[in-house]
Design a protein around this motif. Structure first.
Motif, short mmCIF file in Angstrom:
data_model
loop_
_atom_site.label_atom_id
_atom_site.label_comp_id
_atom_site.label_asym_id
_atom_site.label_seq_id
_atom_site.Cartn_x
_atom_site.Cartn_y
_atom_site.Cartn_z
N ALA A 316 -3.92 7.43 -10.27
CA ALA A 316 -4.31 7.02 -8.91
C ALA A 316 -3.17 7.28 -7.92
N ILE A 317 -1.93 7.04 -8.35
CA ILE A 317 -0.78 7.31 -7.47
C ILE A 317 -0.76 8.80 -7.11
N LYS A 318 -0.95 9.64 -8.14
CA LYS A 318 -0.92 11.10 -7.89
C LYS A 318 -2.05 11.50 -6.97
N GLU A 319 -3.20 10.86 -7.12
CA GLU A 319 -4.36 11.22 -6.28
C GLU A 319 -4.20 10.71 -4.84
N TYR A 320 -3.74 9.49 -4.67
CA TYR A 320 -3.83 8.87 -3.35
C TYR A 320 -2.54 8.84 -2.53
N PHE A 321 -1.37 8.70 -3.22
CA PHE A 321 -0.15 8.44 -2.45
C PHE A 321 0.28 9.67 -1.64
N PRO A 322 0.78 9.45 -0.42
CA PRO A 322 1.33 10.57 0.35
C PRO A 322 2.65 11.06 -0.26
N ASP A 323 3.18 12.17 0.27
CA ASP A 323 4.37 12.78 -0.35
C ASP A 323 5.66 11.99 -0.18
N ASN A 324 5.68 11.12 0.83
CA ASN A 324 6.95 10.44 1.11
C ASN A 324 7.15 9.19 0.24
N VAL A 325 6.68 9.27 -1.02
CA VAL A 325 6.83 8.12 -1.91
C VAL A 325 7.53 8.59 -3.20
N TRP A 326 8.58 7.87 -3.61
CA TRP A 326 9.25 8.14 -4.89
C TRP A 326 8.86 7.02 -5.83
N TYR A 327 8.43 7.39 -7.02
CA TYR A 327 8.02 6.34 -7.96
C TYR A 327 8.48 6.67 -9.37
N THR A 328 8.61 5.62 -10.18
CA THR A 328 9.01 5.84 -11.57
C THR A 328 7.76 6.07 -12.42
N GLU A 329 7.94 6.78 -13.54
CA GLU A 329 6.82 7.00 -14.46
C GLU A 329 7.18 6.30 -15.77
N PRO A 330 6.72 5.05 -15.92
CA PRO A 330 7.22 4.22 -17.01
C PRO A 330 6.79 4.68 -18.40
N VAL A 331 7.76 4.62 -19.33
CA VAL A 331 7.44 4.90 -20.74
C VAL A 331 7.28 3.59 -21.50
N GLY A 332 7.57 2.50 -20.83
CA GLY A 332 7.42 1.19 -21.45
C GLY A 332 7.30 0.14 -20.37
N GLY A 333 7.04 -1.09 -20.79
CA GLY A 333 6.96 -2.19 -19.82
C GLY A 333 5.65 -2.18 -19.06
N PHE A 334 5.62 -2.95 -18.00
CA PHE A 334 4.37 -3.23 -17.27
C PHE A 334 4.38 -2.70 -15.84
N PHE A 335 5.43 -1.95 -15.43
CA PHE A 335 5.61 -1.74 -14.00
C PHE A 335 5.87 -0.30 -13.57
N VAL A 336 5.40 0.01 -12.35
CA VAL A 336 5.84 1.22 -11.65
C VAL A 336 6.63 0.73 -10.44
N PHE A 337 7.80 1.32 -10.22
CA PHE A 337 8.61 0.92 -9.07
C PHE A 337 8.57 2.04 -8.03
N VAL A 338 8.34 1.64 -6.79
CA VAL A 338 8.02 2.60 -5.75
C VAL A 338 8.99 2.46 -4.56
N TYR A 339 9.48 3.59 -4.07
CA TYR A 339 10.25 3.58 -2.81
C TYR A 339 9.47 4.40 -1.79
N VAL A 340 9.21 3.84 -0.61
CA VAL A 340 8.55 4.57 0.47
C VAL A 340 9.65 5.15 1.36
N LEU A 341 9.72 6.48 1.39
CA LEU A 341 10.86 7.13 2.04
C LEU A 341 10.58 7.27 3.54
N LYS A 342 10.61 6.16 4.22
CA LYS A 342 10.36 6.17 5.66
C LYS A 342 11.24 5.09 6.28
#
Ligand SMILES: Cc1ncc(COP(=O)(O)O)c(C=O)c1O
Length: 405
Positions: A316-342
């Motif tokens: 969903a992140i790949k489909e919907y988020f605009p380009d100015n977002v940096w996010y982690t792609e977790p290999v474990g745990g429960f979370f995605v961490f996101v920075y909005v570069l604005k």
């Protein structure tokens, strides 16, 4: 009397309400809001019948002991079972004497803070790091120094530079706190060369390492190295923590610390005034869940279960988020961490609008940071909602980012 401020200790006065708990309390009343905020396990994973059966047996057959007070350190048979478990599952070789049973790993963090930190001491962590660890260290007066992460976790070259600089200024650096596998909040995992390097840094600069490991027992990418730092630790500098919160059920409140004997003894002395001991019955339940193979079986089911949810969020992140977002792609745990570069995008300020206008909740990222930064970040959890709800939640967040950035 309605003002008790003058009676409150200076330590307690410094504690602020946890942002996550406040948000959860508000959105619990709002059925129209999708919450990607709290990082709690999906209750559908709890092995209810098996735990009920074990609990019944422990009470009926072992009630004299299981319902009784017990040793502060933890019941010997339980520590022995944990010692086998750590060896079998993580290759960690420690005797029962090196293990202390705690009331969740949150108590382990508090115990470590009470035992090791003097006001003004420096504690190094990943930046961002686990909110409640930051809180437990700060309340004891620690000054936190954060090391930036990339997609492979803590950058250990930056760590060494920082330690060198702090030591050359005569600063008292006590320990490095790290979540090397399945980081909270970033979901990252350190590769073996970084793990080795981190332990070498601790040796070279005479530091302890606190390794927090709640998530490595179910990892979404089988190629990832889940070996704990503790297995690289030839000088006994690593204090290893884990918990059954994510691999069985958090309500049991059972965790443990594996550490050198001298430290284990000190933790035990501090713990006796906190709660005398962790719940005896739950210790018996956990030991039996390990002995009977329930934990092993259950942990195997968790990876595919949560992987589906993680994939739903990333798709969903790949489909919907605009380009100015940096996010982690977790290999474990429960979370995605996101920075909005604005410039000026502030997730704390926007939270109310997110809930009321966009009907979605997240945890603002600033409080995961050690340096008052990260106002443009947020933590998104995929553990609790189902996949369709996760996708709709991400769509709503993307609207927020597009409209408000
Ligand atoms: C990194 C980390 N450490 C510690 C804890 C606390 O776990 P417990 O439920 O065992 O107290 C959590 C819980 O989310 C966590 O993510």
């Amino acid at each position: 009397m309605d003002d008790y401020t003058r009676f409150i200790s200076s330590t307690a006065s410094k504690i602020k309400a946890s942002e996550i708990r406040e948000i959860l309390a508000v959105i619990r009343m709002r059925r129209d809001v999708i919450s990607l905020a709290g990082g709690i396990p999906d209750p559908r994973t709890f092995p209810r019948k098996e735990l009920a059966e074990i609990a019944r047996r422990m009470i009926i057959d072992l009630g004299d002991q299981a319902l009784q007070y017990s040793e502060t350190k933890g019941i010997l048979e339980v520590r022995e079972m944990l010692s086998h478990f750590l060896f079998e599952f993580r290759g960690i070789s420690v005797d029962a004497e090196n293990i202390l049973v705690t009331t969740g790993s949150q108590q382990a963090l508090d115990l470590i803070a009470r035992t090791l930190i003097d006001p003004g001491d420096i504690v190094i962590t990943e930046n961002p790091s686990y909110l409640a660890a930051i809180g437990a260290f700060k309340i004891r007066g620690a000054r936190l120094v954060g090391i930036p992460i990339d997609k492979q976790g803590m950058d250990t070259y930056k760590l060494e530079e920082k330690v060198k600089e702090l030591k050359s200024r005569g600063e008292k650096v006590k320990f490095i706190y790290t979540i090397p596998v399945g980081h909270n909040p970033a979901g990252t995992t350190m590769p073996p060369d970084r793990k080795k390097h981190l332990v070498e840094i601790a040796e070279k600069y005479d530091l302890l390492v606190v390794e927090d490991d709640p998530y490595s027992y179910f990892i979404y990418d089988e190629t990832v190295d889940i070996r704990p730092l503790k297995t690289y630790d030839s000088e006994d500098r690593v204090i290893y923590l884990s918990t059954v919160s994510k691999i069985l059920a958090p309500g049991l409140r059972i965790g443990w610390i594996a550490s050198p004997k001298d430290l284990t003894r000190r933790f035990e002395l501090v713990k006796q005034y906190m709660d005398l001991h962790s719940p005896t019955l739950n210790q018996f339940i956990v030991a039996e869940a390990i002995r009977s193979g329930l934990v092993k079986e259950h942990a195997h089911k968790l990876a595919p279960f949560y992987r589906k949810k993680r994939d739903a969020m990333l798709e969903a992140i790949k489909e919907y988020f605009p380009d100015n977002v940096w996010y982690t792609e977790p290999v474990g745990g429960f979370f995605v961490f996101v920075y909005v570069l604005k410039e000026g995008f502030d997730t704390s300020k926007l939270l109310e609008k997110a809930i009321n206008k966009y009907r979605v909740a997240y945890v603002p990222g600033k409080s995961f940071h050690t340096d008052e930064r990260g106002e443009n970040s947020m933590r998104l959890s995929f553990s609790y909602p189902d996949s369709d709800t996760i996708k709709e939640g991400i769509r709503r967040i993307s609207e927020l980012i597009k409209n408000e950035a």
